[in-house]
Design a protein around this motif. Structure first.
Motif, PDB file in Angstrom:
ATOM      1  N   VAL A  14      -9.691  -9.477   5.000  1.00  0.00           N
ATOM      2  CA  VAL A  14      -9.667  -9.171   3.574  1.00  0.00           C
ATOM      3  C   VAL A  14      -9.718 -10.469   2.780  1.00  0.00           C
ATOM      4  O   VAL A  14      -8.936 -11.382   3.031  1.00  0.00           O
ATOM      5  CB  VAL A  14      -8.398  -8.378   3.201  1.00  0.00           C
ATOM      6  N   ARG A  17      -1.076  -4.187   3.692  1.00  0.00           N
ATOM      7  CA  ARG A  17      -2.241  -3.305   3.650  1.00  0.00           C
ATOM      8  C   ARG A  17      -1.902  -1.940   4.230  1.00  0.00           C
ATOM      9  O   ARG A  17      -0.922  -1.771   4.954  1.00  0.00           O
ATOM     10  CB  ARG A  17      -3.385  -3.935   4.461  1.00  0.00           C
ATOM     11  N   SER A  73       0.821  -1.216   0.000  1.00  0.00           N
ATOM     12  CA  SER A  73       0.000   0.000   0.000  1.00  0.00           C
ATOM     13  C   SER A  73       0.857   1.269   0.000  1.00  0.00           C
ATOM     14  O   SER A  73       0.449   2.286  -0.580  1.00  0.00           O
ATOM     15  CB  SER A  73      -0.943   0.000   1.201  1.00  0.00           C
ATOM     16  N   GLN A 124      -8.014  -2.266   8.269  1.00  0.00           N
ATOM     17  CA  GLN A 124      -7.059  -2.245   9.368  1.00  0.00           C
ATOM     18  C   GLN A 124      -7.671  -1.620  10.602  1.00  0.00           C
ATOM     19  O   GLN A 124      -7.480  -2.095  11.722  1.00  0.00           O
ATOM     20  CB  GLN A 124      -5.805  -1.456   8.958  1.00  0.00           C
TER      21      GLN A 124
END
Length: 252
Positions: A152, A139, A66, A146
């Motif tokens: 996920v 992530r 990310s 989160q």
């Protein structure tokens, strides 16, 4: 008088015997010191790291880092804000996005692996190290998943909640092209624990994602440790999280 002479003679014999024992001990120690110990033979003393490649052919898709996603999405969409959003949310340019992410990950993996393996390999026979990436999934720290702890799922399969890097390692003899050592996949996961001073060693930074960089640094250290253990013992076995190593081929 005879008794006194006998006792004097006995004391002389004891002194002579003691001196002889000390001399013999000194000679033994000198002999031990003069014979150097023979170093243990190891394939690491015969090979030299010449090349590091990163293989994504068996990686679990999609890859995600990310920290790099915004910049990569913008670059593959031609700088368009709307295009970058479409790329980031998986609507467009997914092949380009994944290819750019592979390039960024490989640029981080190669120097860390070189740093860890080159000092171990002190010989001259060139070898190629191939890092086989199995999973990279990091992530966002501030994503909804989160913050809420939501799991996920991608294509119906759950993906890791914590930052994860998983990869194996194979050494190839460059003269023959044959593989001869394999480190089975090593998992490195950031469980979110707070690290205080004196904690795990921090590696040099080779990319723009600090979390990815640290995971790859720890992976490279574990892979080097696995190869060292294998070189020191033919009966090699450590937990899979550290990387089990096996011999694929022996040179004559």
């Amino acid at each position: 008088m005879a008794i006194a002479d006998f006792e004097s003679h006995a004391r002389s014999l004891k002194r002579f015997a003691g001196a002889g024992m000390m001399a013999a001990l000194a000679l033994l120690l000198a002999a031990c010191q003069s014979v150097p110990s023979t170093p243990q033979s190891s394939y690491l003393n015969e090979v030299s790291l010449a090349q590091v490649d990163v293989d994504f052919s068996s990686a679990e898709r999609p890859l995600l880092v990310s920290d790099l996603d915004g910049e990569i999405s913008e670059s593959v969409s031609g700088g368009s804000t709307l295009g970058a959003l479409g790329t980031r949310f998986g609507l467009t340019n997914q092949q380009g996005r994944q290819a750019a992410l592979e390039t960024a990950i490989a640029a981080n993996v190669k120097p860390h692996v070189e740093d860890s393996l080159k000092p171990l390999m002190t010989g001259t026979r060139p070898v190629r190290a191939v890092v086989t990436v199995k999973s990279v999934f990091i992530r966002s720290r501030f994503g909804l998943q989160q913050l809420t702890g939501t799991q996920v799922f991608v294509n119906g399969k759950q993906r890791p909640d914590n930052p994860q890097f998983v990869a194996g390692l194979t050494l190839y003899d460059m003269d023959t092209g044959l593989p001869f050592r394999e480190v089975e996949p090593i998992s490195r996961i950031d469980d979110g624990a707070i690290t205080l001073a004196g904690g795990p060693e921090k590696g040099p930074t080779y990319g723009k994602s600090n979390r990815l960089n640290q995971l790859i640094f720890e992976y490279a250290q574990a892979a080097a440790h696995a190869l060292q253990r294998n070189a020191a013992s033919s009966e090699f076995s450590i937990p899979a999280s550290e990387g089990d190593t096996k011999t694929l081929w022996e040179s004559n």
